[in-house]
Motif scaffolding. Sequence first.
Motif, short mmCIF file in Angstrom:
data_model
loop_
_atom_site.label_atom_id
_atom_site.label_comp_id
_atom_site.label_asym_id
_atom_site.label_seq_id
_atom_site.Cartn_x
_atom_site.Cartn_y
_atom_site.Cartn_z
N GLU A 1 0.82 -1.22 0.00
CA GLU A 1 0.00 0.00 0.00
C GLU A 1 0.85 1.27 0.00
O GLU A 1 0.45 2.28 -0.57
CB GLU A 1 -0.92 -0.01 1.22
N ALA A 2 1.98 1.23 0.65
CA ALA A 2 2.89 2.38 0.72
C ALA A 2 4.29 1.90 0.39
O ALA A 2 5.24 2.13 1.14
CB ALA A 2 2.83 3.03 2.10
N ALA A 3 4.44 1.22 -0.76
CA ALA A 3 5.68 0.52 -1.09
C ALA A 3 6.88 1.45 -1.13
O ALA A 3 7.96 1.12 -0.62
CB ALA A 3 5.53 -0.22 -2.41
N SER A 4 6.74 2.62 -1.72
CA SER A 4 7.88 3.54 -1.84
C SER A 4 8.37 3.98 -0.46
O SER A 4 9.58 3.98 -0.18
CB SER A 4 7.52 4.75 -2.68
N GLU A 5 7.43 4.35 0.42
CA GLU A 5 7.80 4.76 1.77
C GLU A 5 8.38 3.59 2.55
O GLU A 5 9.35 3.75 3.30
CB GLU A 5 6.58 5.30 2.50
N PHE A 6 7.76 2.42 2.38
CA PHE A 6 8.26 1.23 3.08
C PHE A 6 9.70 0.93 2.66
O PHE A 6 10.58 0.70 3.50
CB PHE A 6 7.37 0.03 2.80
N ASP A 7 9.94 0.94 1.35
CA ASP A 7 11.28 0.61 0.86
C ASP A 7 12.31 1.62 1.34
O ASP A 7 13.43 1.25 1.71
CB ASP A 7 11.27 0.54 -0.66
N ALA A 8 11.93 2.90 1.34
CA ALA A 8 12.86 3.93 1.81
C ALA A 8 13.17 3.73 3.30
O ALA A 8 14.32 3.90 3.73
CB ALA A 8 12.28 5.32 1.56
#
Length: 275
Positions: A255-262
């Motif tokens: 759901e928040a992949a970019s934030e999670f990955d960062a």
Amino acid sequence: MRTEVVGAGGARIGVRVEGNEAAPAIVFVHGWAQSAKAWDRQFADPELRRRFRMVALDLRGHGASDVPAGGYDDPETWAGDLAAVLGLAGEPAVVVGWSYGGLVIADYLRVRGTAGLAGIVLVGAITEIGRGRAGGRVGPAMRGALPDALSADLDVALPALTGLARGMAARELPGPTAQSLLGASLAVPPSVRGALFRREVDSAEVLAAVDVPTLVLHGTEDAVVDVTAGEYAAGKIPGCATRWWEGVGHLPFVEAASEFDATLLRFAGERATGA
């Protein structure tokens, strides 16, 4: 690349390995009735792939792993399986546990302590299981799915598992993603789906003894594992950092992949540099 290791009792554990072979490892542990495929977005992240060796196992009874008749209620079993994967990944590694994967990590800690671990990330995770266990409190989507999701009768299990797949995210998931989640659940034998729930586990002392950096991530709208389960773990683990994602459900890494990955890049990068 797909490979396998020999886990507890000789069970073959399927493992997915990608990324930089010369880099420190991140080991991903998926949740109940899912598979290593849950981490597709992380395995596709170019920066994660460049900076880390990415390793994700299929829990025993799931995905490409063997389906032993027993051992699902034994911490020694889960610890042995995870230890075998850590041996392949290279130690020390950052280990990421989603949902039931958090309980698998707790079992490892119960048996082996923090040996081989550079850090721990708990994502929408339980660390306990059983009636009244604060670290295993589930939300309405999981409560609504049980006990039917454990049934061997497809007419009973399918609606329950479909509802659970739909309830994993705070907003409607793309059709292929929802179907992938449902397909992974249906691929796990009913006997295994049930066996993982037939446990009574308290982890208060285990969590209090954690001596490596730990991060708890949880969506505030998680309807599968209640956010209070994350708060419980964070309150027990010394020096634990937290990140609560507003408006996100049980799948922050989707759901928040970019934030999670960062967030994962920063946490794992600090462990790699000893910060």
